[in-house]
Design a protein around this motif. Structure first.
Motif, short mmCIF file in Angstrom:
data_model
loop_
_atom_site.label_atom_id
_atom_site.label_comp_id
_atom_site.label_asym_id
_atom_site.label_seq_id
_atom_site.Cartn_x
_atom_site.Cartn_y
_atom_site.Cartn_z
N ASN A 26 0.56 -1.03 0.02
CA ASN A 26 -0.08 0.00 -0.10
C ASN A 26 0.90 1.27 0.01
N MET A 27 1.29 1.60 -1.08
CA MET A 27 1.89 2.83 -1.21
C MET A 27 1.42 4.21 -0.71
N THR A 28 0.04 4.26 -0.81
CA THR A 28 -0.49 5.44 -0.16
C THR A 28 -0.09 5.59 1.24
N GLY A 29 -0.14 4.70 1.95
CA GLY A 29 0.09 4.58 3.35
C GLY A 29 1.63 5.15 3.54
N ASN A 30 2.78 4.73 2.58
CA ASN A 30 3.93 5.10 2.77
C ASN A 30 3.97 6.56 2.46
N VAL A 31 3.45 7.06 1.44
CA VAL A 31 3.36 8.42 1.16
C VAL A 31 2.89 9.27 2.44
N VAL A 32 1.93 8.60 2.88
CA VAL A 32 1.43 9.58 4.20
C VAL A 32 2.17 9.63 5.48
N ILE A 33 2.65 8.38 5.59
CA ILE A 33 3.83 8.19 6.74
C ILE A 33 5.00 9.00 6.44
N LEU A 34 5.45 8.97 5.17
CA LEU A 34 6.86 10.01 4.82
C LEU A 34 6.23 11.29 4.97
N GLY A 35 5.22 11.71 4.46
CA GLY A 35 5.23 13.26 4.93
C GLY A 35 4.83 13.52 6.17
N ALA A 47 13.52 6.41 5.89
CA ALA A 47 14.30 5.54 5.07
C ALA A 47 13.39 4.30 4.70
N GLY A 48 12.63 3.66 5.41
CA GLY A 48 12.07 2.62 5.01
C GLY A 48 10.90 2.93 3.99
N PRO A 49 10.09 4.02 4.29
CA PRO A 49 8.92 4.17 3.49
C PRO A 49 9.38 4.71 2.16
N LEU A 50 10.65 5.51 2.07
CA LEU A 50 11.12 5.99 0.92
C LEU A 50 11.63 4.98 -0.09
N LEU A 51 12.50 4.19 0.59
CA LEU A 51 13.15 2.94 -0.32
C LEU A 51 11.95 2.05 -0.68
N ALA A 52 10.80 1.80 -0.06
CA ALA A 52 9.65 0.94 -0.51
C ALA A 52 8.97 1.64 -1.69
N LEU A 53 8.96 3.13 -1.60
CA LEU A 53 8.13 3.72 -2.66
C LEU A 53 9.17 3.43 -3.99
N PHE A 54 10.39 3.79 -3.90
CA PHE A 54 11.51 3.57 -4.93
C PHE A 54 11.32 2.28 -5.59
N THR A 55 11.54 1.13 -4.79
CA THR A 55 11.68 -0.26 -5.16
C THR A 55 10.19 -0.48 -5.73
N ALA A 110 16.94 -4.12 3.32
CA ALA A 110 17.20 -4.99 2.10
C ALA A 110 15.93 -5.66 2.03
N ILE A 111 15.23 -6.54 3.12
CA ILE A 111 14.06 -7.04 3.03
C ILE A 111 12.73 -6.22 2.59
N THR A 112 12.73 -5.01 3.16
CA THR A 112 11.62 -4.04 3.00
C THR A 112 11.61 -3.83 1.41
N GLY A 113 12.76 -3.60 0.89
CA GLY A 113 13.09 -2.97 -0.44
C GLY A 113 12.62 -4.15 -1.60
N SER A 114 13.30 -5.18 -1.17
CA SER A 114 12.74 -6.62 -2.02
C SER A 114 11.32 -6.91 -1.80
N LEU A 115 10.64 -7.00 -0.68
CA LEU A 115 9.37 -7.42 -0.71
C LEU A 115 8.46 -5.97 -1.51
N ALA A 116 8.86 -4.66 -1.24
CA ALA A 116 7.91 -3.56 -2.08
C ALA A 116 8.32 -3.92 -3.54
N ALA A 117 9.40 -4.28 -4.10
CA ALA A 117 9.75 -4.50 -5.48
C ALA A 117 8.79 -5.50 -6.18
N VAL A 118 8.74 -6.61 -5.46
CA VAL A 118 7.86 -7.49 -5.93
C VAL A 118 6.50 -7.50 -5.86
#
Length: 213
Positions: A26-35, A47-55, A110-118
């Motif tokens: 749920n990238m909407t949640g990450n955008v809100v958390i990041l804001g 760092a986590g939400p930003l990485l998840a958005l990118f991947t 690394a786990i966060t980024g990999s999960l977000a990518a898939v």
């Protein structure tokens, strides 16, 4: 697609509760958390939400490029991409099982980024398959349609079962993911991997796969 919606609930529970308040689907949640974090709200990660958005976007871009020349619907390309997603998640689960718990920094990122990518890859393939109201990663638009097209909203008919099922299944998936976290972070990732691989097998068998329009 409904099974993958349930799987997304599981994966998001793993990310949010097990990987420091990061959504993997749920990238909407990450955008809100990041804001809120950027505004200085205490206790929120950046760092986590930003990485998840990118991947997530990287995974979605890969899916979009692979599927661009392919007909809408389930194809051999969809089978390959979903299969790759399931195998990557299975590998991540094995790494987490071997580690015995939440990985330390920076391996948790690394786990966060990999999960977000898939999950981004999954979202792109689901978008291409085109089951209306079932994106597999979010249900906001599904909830909107469910309410707006209801009798209360003046509607006379809608695919209510599919919409309601998507809402309920992502809710149930999040609950199951939270329960599995009591046994260890790897279990939720493993369950999502198994569901994805089962969906891949069933979709390939039933979807009349083909290569091009």
């Amino acid at each position: 697609m409904l099974a993958l919606t349930f799987s997304t609930g599981v994966a998001d529970a793993v990310g949010y509760l097990g990987l420091d308040k990061v959504f993997t689907g749920n990238m909407t949640g990450n955008v809100v958390i990041l804001g809120m974090a950027i505004a200085g709200a205490p206790g929120l990660p950046v760092a986590g939400p930003l990485l998840a958005l990118f991947t997530f976007m990287l995974g979605a871009a890969v899916g979009g490029r692979v599927l661009r020349p392919v007909a809408i619907g389930w194809t051999t390309h969809a089978t390959v991409l979903f299969g790759a997603q399931g195998l990557i998640m299975l590998a991540l689960a094995m790494v987490l099982f071997a580690g015995g718990g939440v990985p330390p920094q920076p391996f948790d990122l690394a786990i966060t980024g990999s999960l977000a990518a898939v999950m981004g890859l999954q979202a792109a393939v689901a978008r291409h398959i085109g089951v209306k109201d079932v994106t597999t990663v979010v249900v906001t638009s599904t909830i909107t349609g469910f309410a707006a097209d209801s009798r209360l909203g003046g509607g006379k008919g809608q695919p209510w079962f599919r919409r309601l099922a998507a809402i309920v299944l992502i809710l149930m998936g999040a609950g199951v993911g939270a329960l599995l976290l009591t046994q260890g972070i790897a279990w939720g990732v493993a369950l999502s991997a198994v569901i994805t691989l089962l969906v891949t097998a069933v979709g390939h068998a039933a979807g009349r796969p083909h290569h091009a329009p």
